[in-house]
Design a protein around this motif. Structure first.
Motif, mmCIF file in Angstrom:
data_model
loop_
_atom_site.group_PDB
_atom_site.id
_atom_site.type_symbol
_atom_site.label_atom_id
_atom_site.label_comp_id
_atom_site.label_asym_id
_atom_site.label_seq_id
_atom_site.Cartn_x
_atom_site.Cartn_y
_atom_site.Cartn_z
ATOM 1 N N VAL A 139 -11.651 -57.093 -41.535
ATOM 2 C CA VAL A 139 -11.558 -57.674 -42.878
ATOM 3 C C VAL A 139 -11.008 -59.090 -42.739
ATOM 4 O O VAL A 139 -9.831 -59.278 -42.418
ATOM 5 N N VAL A 140 -11.872 -60.085 -42.947
ATOM 6 C CA VAL A 140 -11.491 -61.488 -42.819
ATOM 7 C C VAL A 140 -11.213 -62.035 -44.211
ATOM 8 O O VAL A 140 -12.045 -61.928 -45.117
ATOM 9 N N CYS A 141 -10.040 -62.625 -44.402
ATOM 10 C CA CYS A 141 -9.665 -63.088 -45.735
ATOM 11 C C CYS A 141 -8.870 -64.378 -45.622
ATOM 12 O O CYS A 141 -8.345 -64.729 -44.557
ATOM 13 N N THR A 142 -8.777 -65.066 -46.738
ATOM 14 C CA THR A 142 -7.900 -66.224 -46.868
ATOM 15 C C THR A 142 -6.566 -65.763 -47.452
ATOM 16 O O THR A 142 -6.488 -64.692 -48.059
ATOM 17 N N PRO A 143 -5.483 -66.535 -47.286
ATOM 18 C CA PRO A 143 -4.183 -66.114 -47.807
ATOM 19 C C PRO A 143 -4.220 -65.852 -49.310
ATOM 20 O O PRO A 143 -4.745 -66.632 -50.086
ATOM 21 N N GLY A 144 -3.673 -64.724 -49.706
ATOM 22 C CA GLY A 144 -3.652 -64.330 -51.107
ATOM 23 C C GLY A 144 -4.796 -63.435 -51.517
ATOM 24 O O GLY A 144 -4.778 -62.890 -52.623
ATOM 25 N N ALA A 145 -5.809 -63.277 -50.657
ATOM 26 C CA ALA A 145 -6.975 -62.459 -50.990
ATOM 27 C C ALA A 145 -7.038 -61.199 -50.146
ATOM 28 O O ALA A 145 -8.109 -60.612 -49.982
ATOM 29 N N GLU A 146 -5.901 -60.760 -49.610
ATOM 30 C CA GLU A 146 -5.893 -59.590 -48.739
ATOM 31 C C GLU A 146 -6.087 -58.312 -49.555
ATOM 32 O O GLU A 146 -5.268 -58.009 -50.426
ATOM 33 N N PRO A 147 -7.156 -57.530 -49.279
ATOM 34 C CA PRO A 147 -7.305 -56.245 -49.978
ATOM 35 C C PRO A 147 -6.348 -55.204 -49.408
ATOM 36 O O PRO A 147 -5.879 -55.318 -48.279
ATOM 37 N N GLY A 183 -12.415 -63.614 -50.249
ATOM 38 C CA GLY A 183 -11.982 -64.991 -50.481
ATOM 39 C C GLY A 183 -12.258 -65.428 -51.886
ATOM 40 O O GLY A 183 -12.331 -64.618 -52.814
ATOM 41 N N ALA A 184 -12.465 -66.748 -52.049
ATOM 42 C CA ALA A 184 -12.575 -67.338 -53.376
ATOM 43 C C ALA A 184 -13.758 -66.777 -54.168
ATOM 44 O O ALA A 184 -13.643 -66.488 -55.355
ATOM 45 N N GLN A 185 -14.926 -66.633 -53.511
ATOM 46 C CA GLN A 185 -16.114 -66.196 -54.233
ATOM 47 C C GLN A 185 -16.082 -64.705 -54.539
ATOM 48 O O GLN A 185 -16.543 -64.271 -55.591
ATOM 49 N N GLU A 186 -15.556 -63.903 -53.621
ATOM 50 C CA GLU A 186 -15.473 -62.447 -53.836
ATOM 51 C C GLU A 186 -14.175 -61.944 -53.228
ATOM 52 O O GLU A 186 -14.010 -61.957 -52.009
ATOM 53 N N VAL A 187 -13.259 -61.508 -54.070
ATOM 54 C CA VAL A 187 -11.967 -60.996 -53.613
ATOM 55 C C VAL A 187 -12.006 -59.479 -53.704
ATOM 56 O O VAL A 187 -12.207 -58.914 -54.786
ATOM 57 N N LEU A 188 -11.808 -58.823 -52.586
ATOM 58 C CA LEU A 188 -11.825 -57.369 -52.555
ATOM 59 C C LEU A 188 -10.475 -56.824 -53.002
ATOM 60 O O LEU A 188 -9.427 -57.356 -52.635
ATOM 61 N N ALA A 189 -10.508 -55.763 -53.782
ATOM 62 C CA ALA A 189 -9.261 -55.140 -54.228
ATOM 63 C C ALA A 189 -8.729 -54.168 -53.193
ATOM 64 O O ALA A 189 -7.518 -54.068 -52.979
ATOM 65 N N SER A 190 -9.618 -53.444 -52.526
ATOM 66 C CA SER A 190 -9.198 -52.455 -51.535
ATOM 67 C C SER A 190 -10.324 -52.212 -50.544
ATOM 68 O O SER A 190 -11.489 -52.554 -50.805
ATOM 69 N N VAL A 191 -9.987 -51.625 -49.420
ATOM 70 C CA VAL A 191 -10.968 -51.244 -48.399
ATOM 71 C C VAL A 191 -10.660 -49.824 -47.971
ATOM 72 O O VAL A 191 -9.501 -49.384 -47.987
ATOM 73 N N PRO A 192 -11.675 -49.058 -47.570
ATOM 74 C CA PRO A 192 -11.442 -47.667 -47.160
ATOM 75 C C PRO A 192 -10.757 -47.605 -45.799
ATOM 76 O O PRO A 192 -10.723 -48.581 -45.040
ATOM 77 N N ALA A 193 -10.240 -46.436 -45.497
ATOM 78 C CA ALA A 193 -9.556 -46.204 -44.224
ATOM 79 C C ALA A 193 -10.573 -45.926 -43.135
ATOM 80 O O ALA A 193 -10.593 -44.837 -42.537
ATOM 81 N N LYS A 194 -11.409 -46.912 -42.854
ATOM 82 C CA LYS A 194 -12.437 -46.801 -41.819
ATOM 83 C C LYS A 194 -12.352 -48.022 -40.918
ATOM 84 O O LYS A 194 -11.918 -49.086 -41.349
ATOM 85 N N PRO A 195 -12.762 -47.909 -39.665
ATOM 86 C CA PRO A 195 -12.687 -49.057 -38.758
ATOM 87 C C PRO A 195 -13.591 -50.192 -39.232
ATOM 88 O O PRO A 195 -14.787 -49.999 -39.445
ATOM 89 N N ALA A 196 -13.007 -51.346 -39.427
ATOM 90 C CA ALA A 196 -13.747 -52.519 -39.884
ATOM 91 C C ALA A 196 -12.853 -53.735 -39.682
ATOM 92 O O ALA A 196 -11.623 -53.624 -39.551
#
Length: 678
Positions: A499-507, A484-497
């Motif tokens: 990922v909660v994000c706000t619109p526009g911050a989807e890794p 989200g606003a404070q920390e926007v992830l660029a990518s996530v690994p292909a592992k079960p997890a």
């Protein structure tokens, strides 16, 4: 007509003192000799006043003859003050009959303002009713002397043209690429397939143009998109042929890279918003990705929009234009319907192969039997989709419209919004703290609803932090990450997890998400905004495009009624159909882009005065004024048919110039084609 430079009466600055009568001629000596050729310099002075938006003539001293080249930065004395400016051209004569002042000095002999960029700045200023110097502040970065003194970057070698096989999946895709290879002008509105490696496709188009000896400008909304696009362009065209421009670089590096583009050393410029003015040599292609993103609208005067500026550049330079994205805006649809651009879209067979399965869930959904899932507000179908994706070792994307914990509260009995007793501000809930006011910050430990007397509160909208907390209880044993606003992830690994994000911050997930849960869709669709439906669909499709295809188990669960138009467009994956309906509705209601509209904001007296002397064309219509949230200010809307767009911009610019010339105390903010109309 050029004006004399020392027009002190037009600007509220001290006048330069004239020599007293009887002063000996010897005391007046020291005046420099003018240059032998082209002794007149036409200067755009850096003065933020609308009525001074024109060139002023100065004399060029002989000592500065070699440095004073068109496009260089200069310092001049204007109304008794030293100000910066840009030298537009050198001339042999002037229409001014009096004596002209000399240039004080040439700040830099680097020709940063080319004739092409100067013409663009003037065109943009006229389109948006602003001034040329305001546009130049956005187009040319501040000078950095050390970077400018460095040796010029070697000219990049011409890259080889890639095959561009990925474009064959789109109707007219190969024809568009063939036009770029042949240096033919082509305009396209490209709808990318879900899961498409769009940076690679755009990089291929840019490399094709560069291989033909022309330049390319590609603009994206944010830094994450820029990193992906830059890497793709480097992979196709080579590192020496590409430069990335953004404000995050710092003044020295940003200016160094901008000079590489300006000097013609690099044919491909990629970057964020300000890159729309990148002065590439012989431009052949302009690209804007996700043109509906509000980051493409500059918040500084005169508020230009990337798509519109690149359209102007493509027209002036006889270059190609690509308006690209997963969704389509009404403005892009207007380009298609007018015949100026062609739609480059996938076939239905390609869509069925690439798109995930979409399931809409309205308000009357069945909640999962699992108690933790009930607390997490998850419909049974959403809980099952997430469980299956996690079991398949794939991450799950959860899009929440609001950040924070519980950003809005209401009475649990009558659903009336909960307000602070002190300032009437909205109440919110922070993690580990009692309800408090979002305006004044005062805690509210003893709430009592003024309508029904209930002391209970309920969440109106649950934020990303609270959603992550609830999902952690619903799916124990799986990590929960937030973006989200404070920390926007660029990518996530292909592992079960999760990922909660706000619109526009989807890794971006390495192998795609197994499922995406688009929660609380009513919070996006219910916004009081003309573009609410269009923006909601754009955000949904940006998230849904990151999910694996249905053949690989990809699922989308959207929390909104299936009968709504944006939901239907998502289910069918048909943003063109939605854009067509949206444009038709705006034509019927008389809203942009079917018409040209301007917003005039200021105090009631200032708005009324400007509207009274506004020379509108006969087709012009004034809506309002109406009070804003700040009751001391009002806003009026002025609209005309698109055929009278230039007349509206010229009338607003003239009215603003008259106000500034009279030194009116109350400023008026004028914005054409504002994003927010309601």
């Amino acid at each position: 007509m050029p004006e004399r430079a020392d027009t002190a009466a037009l600007w509220d600055l001290p006048r330069a003192k004239k020599p007293a009568e009887g002063t000996p001629k010897a005391a007046r000596k020291g005046r420099p000799e003018p240059a032998a050729t082209g002794p007149i310099a036409r200067i755009v002075v850096d003065v933020p006043l609308a009525h001074l938006d024109r060139t002023f003539d100065y004399q060029v001293p002989a000592k500065s003859d070699a440095e004073a080249v068109p496009g260089c930065r200069v310092r001049v004395r204007f109304a008794g003050q030293l100000v910066d400016g840009f030298l537009l051209e050198r001339a042999a004569t002037t229409e001014h009959t009096g004596r002209l002042a000399f240039l004080e000095r040439v700040t830099s002999g680097e020709p940063v303002l080319s004739a092409r960029l100067a013409a663009l700045a003037r065109t943009v200023a006229e389109r948006y009713g602003g001034t040329m110097i305001d546009v130049l502040r956005l187009a040319i970065p501040p000078r950095h002397a050390k970077a400018e003194a460095e040796p010029a970057r070697p000219r990049a070698s011409v890259p080889a043209a890639p095959a561009g096989e990925g474009w064959s999946r789109y109707q007219r895709g190969e024809a568009f690429l063939d036009a770029l290879r042949g240096n033919r002008q082509a305009h396209a509105v490209w709808q990318a397939l879900p899961g498409e490696d769009w940076p690679a496709r755009l990089a291929e188009a840019a490399a094709v143009v560069a291989s033909a000896g022309r330049g390319a400008v590609l603009v994206v909304p944010d830094q994450r998109d820029l990193a992906r696009l830059h890497a793709a362009c480097v992979a196709v065209a080579g590192d020496e042929a590409v430069v990335a421009l953004s404000a995050d670089l710092g003044p020295a590096e940003r200016y160094r890279r901008w000079l590489a583009v300006s000097r013609g050393s690099v044919p491909i410029a990629v970057g964020t918003r300000a890159t729309m003015f990148a002065p590439v040599a012989d431009p052949g292609l302009f690209v804007v990705w996700d043109d509906g993103d509000d980051l493409h609208a500059d918040p500084h005067m005169p508020y230009p929009q990337v798509r519109d500026v690149l359209t102007l550049r493509a027209h002036a330079d006889k270059a190609s234009l690509v308006v690209a994205g997963f969704a389509r805006t009404a403005e892009a649809q207007l380009l298609v319907e007018s015949g100026w651009a062609h739609a480059v879209v996938p076939s239905r067979e390609q869509l069925r192969t690439a798109a995930p399965r979409v399931t809409p869930v309205g308000e009357d959904f069945d909640v999962a039997r699992d108690e933790a899932a009930r607390v997490a507000r998850l419909p049974a179908v959403a809980f099952e989709a997430a469980r299956q994706a996690l079991a398949a070792e794939a991450p799950v994307l959860v899009q929440v419209p609001r950040r924070g914990y519980v950003p809005a509260l209401a009475c649990a009995r009558c659903r009336a919004p909960a307000h602070c007793r002190r300032c009437a501000g909205p109440l919110a809930l922070s993690e580990g703290h009692p309800p408090s006011c979002r305006w004044c910050g005062v805690p509210e430990g003893n709430f009592r609803c003024p309508s029904c007397g209930s002391a209970r509160l309920r969440a109106v909208v649950v934020g990303s932090k609270r959603t992550a907390e609830e999902l952690g209880r619903a799916f124990p044993g799986f990590p929960v990450r937030t973006s989200g606003a404070q920390e926007v992830l660029a990518s996530v690994p292909a592992k079960p997890a999760l990922v909660v994000c706000t619109p526009g911050a989807e890794p971006v997930a390495e192998a795609g998400y197994g499922a995406a849960l688009l929660l609380d869709g009513w919070a996006l669709l219910g916004r009081q905004d003309l573009r609410a439906a269009e923006e909601t669909l754009r955000r949904w499709m940006a998230a849904a495009a990151l999910v694996r295809p249905a053949s690989a188990g990809g699922r989308i669960v959207v929390g909104a009624e299936a009968a709504l138009t944006p939901v239907q467009a998502l289910v069918r994956w048909d943003p063109a159909w939605h854009a067509e309906r949206e444009l038709a509705e705006r034509r019927e209601l008389g809203f942009p882009p079917a018409v040209r509209m301007a917003s005039v904001e200021g105090t009631p007296d200032a708005v009324a005065a400007l509207l009274a002397e506004l020379a509108l064309p006969p087709s012009g219509e004034v809506l309002g004024p109406v009070p804003l949230a700040d009751e001391s200010r009002e806003r009026a809307l002025v609209r005309v048919p698109r055929s009278d767009s230039r007349a509206l911009a010229a009338a607003l610019a003239a009215a603003q110039a008259q106000r500034v010339a009279r030194k009116e105390p109350d400023p008026v903010r004028i914005q054409l084609d504002p994003l927010e109309l309601i």
